[in-house]
Design a protein around this motif. Structure first.
Motif, PDB file in Angstrom:
ATOM      1  N   SER A   1     -13.013   1.653  -0.391  1.00 33.28           N
ATOM      2  CA  SER A   1     -12.317   1.350  -1.630  1.00 33.28           C
ATOM      3  C   SER A   1     -13.284   0.899  -2.732  1.00 33.28           C
TER       4      SER A   1
ATOM      5  N   PRO B   1       0.238   2.048   2.559  1.00 36.34           N
ATOM      6  CA  PRO B   1      -0.076   0.929   1.662  1.00 36.34           C
ATOM      7  C   PRO B   1       1.206   0.361   1.046  1.00 36.34           C
TER       8      PRO B   1
ATOM      9  N   SER C   1      -8.052   2.521   1.363  1.00 37.11           N
ATOM     10  CA  SER C   1      -6.627   2.780   1.208  1.00 37.11           C
ATOM     11  C   SER C   1      -6.371   4.297   1.149  1.00 37.11           C
TER      12      SER C   1
END
Lengths: 174, 174, 174, 174
Positions: free
Chosen positions: B18, A143, B115
């Motif tokens: 997420s 990320p 993520s």
């Protein structure tokens, strides 16, 4: 056994990796552990065999303090946990749940080779804001903005580690 | 509120993703939750917003039971946890430690975008032997022999899910 | 197997107790599980044998949904976990760490006989603000202001449970 | 700050107690921490204020190493965690789940006064086979065969601690 000299509120460096490892990886782990101890840092690992043991041995022989965050509990022995070089065994009894603790406790983590367990610790460390240095660890979509660094040699790992520690530590990392 | 019909010893499908998500991802999550419920499966998520909420809403509206494994505890409210569609909130108070439980409890996990948190759940699921289907989830070095599958559409996810459940479930997965 | 009818956002009652138990205790556990199910509540236990199994059997036979918060993981089978009456096995792999989840998740806990494991769940429940009803559970110095109640019979347990649920639930307990 | 001298594979003594405490209790905690350090043992606490801080201060001033098993994570500061005398903060992010680790890691636990949190640690320690010495800690029905001892003074605590350590440690306790 001889005594250790430990700094007050020492820097804690985590070395994460597999319970196995080829000869080169184990040699890297051992050198890494040794360098960590010689810098006066405390070594934190998952407390088992393979990379964890090689790093612990390197640190221990160099006179460093070694902490192992163990998946098992004292009453339920588990092969290779703790390895012979762990000074402070932290018994969690939490299985993979202990990976979370490794990821959150170290000031800097070095991920050395490894597989799914190591990948989980990398991901949890990124989520926890712990800087990571990868030495041949599993790669993945990193990320944006992550404190994730890749190194090719133990020397590069140590150089990056000092850079991280020089910046902001201990003020922002406490 | 109306009652639900739940199978005894139901299949539990985890949807990991997420707490945020773009319009397309949230639409996928909602359709996935709906399809899971219509097949008579129970939905398990981390119980929060974004992908977790969209999947929960889809399942709930379609008459399915929704379980949320929460990072917080009842006495310590946390924004978005549980989302409005969770029927059974499991309060752990264990923060990221609850990711381990998600990874171990679902019979099959769908990782949807996401993520570092999602990546940790993927890695922990692989380590736990839970099959994973990725729909645009973070990619990484997949260890040989892992039950990891990639899909491009919700339909492909569902097809692969049925294949996995048809093979060996419930005998080997209990 | 027949399907179950489950309320949306059901009341969750925890029954905590030993993995063993004498005939009278197991009979109490079974009656308690049955009464919980007949009231439309979901039963939560540690998912093992003894009191946990007897309560689960009572609830299951009466058509209730049974959740078990397990100490082990699916890949590491543990005798009696989950017992045959658990519908939703939550695999934590966290050993005694799972006691914390039991204590935090139930809306009301009934502690039935038991030993140190049950005592830890009582203490953790008090710390978490979960009301407890003791039926012959270990006694101890009860801190002032604790929501801790003692009962002598299953009927008294059920009466006190309804009193607690009528007061403040679900508004303050969510 | 000066360095510490730490034994290899040191004895780890846990001091459990409340985040508050009256003057006498805090004085006892401080003396206890001091005596632990002077014997060359490592102190383990929950890392917070009150009894935990007083014991940590006593140990630290006497030149001992202090470990704190913290409920929070570094990124989520929590008042009083870690207290100023913790050398090795173990960040778990697991809330009350960290009590399990305290109970399993110490070779001997001293429970000093305290309330429900301490009681949970006593119960978990008994379940884990960790010997406990109570100094005015909550009382309860002690199961037969438990390694649970009551003391009236810090001196009695220390005497009993040495007795326990002389018997079987480190062979059976590793």
């Amino acid at each position: 056994m001889s005594d250790l000299t430990v700094r007050r509120k020492p820097v804690i460096i985590g070395v994460m990796g597999s319970h196995k490892g080829d000869v080169d990886t184990l040699a890297d782990a051992r050198r890494l552990g040794e360098a960590i101890a010689k810098r006066g840092y405390v070594l934190l690992t998952g407390g088992g065999g393979g990379v964890m043991k090689a790093a612990s041995e390197g640190a221990s022989v160099a006179g460093g303090l070694v902490i192992g965050i163990l998946p098992n509990e004292r009453k339920k022995p588990l092969k290779d946990y703790p390895n012979a070089f762990v000074d402070i065994p932290i018994y969690t009894g939490m299985g993979d749940g202990r990976n979370v603790i490794n990821a959150k406790t170290a000031h800097v983590i070095v991920a050395l080779s490894g597989s799914t367990g190591t990948l989980s610790e990398i991901a949890l460390a990124l989520k926890s804001g712990t800087p990571i240095i990868s030495l041949h660890a599993p790669t993945f979509d990193i990320p944006d903005g992550s404190e994730f660094y890749s190194a090719e040699t133990v020397e590069q790992v140590l150089e990056k580690m000092e850079e991280i520690l020089a910046t902001g530590f201990p003020h922002s990392r406490g």
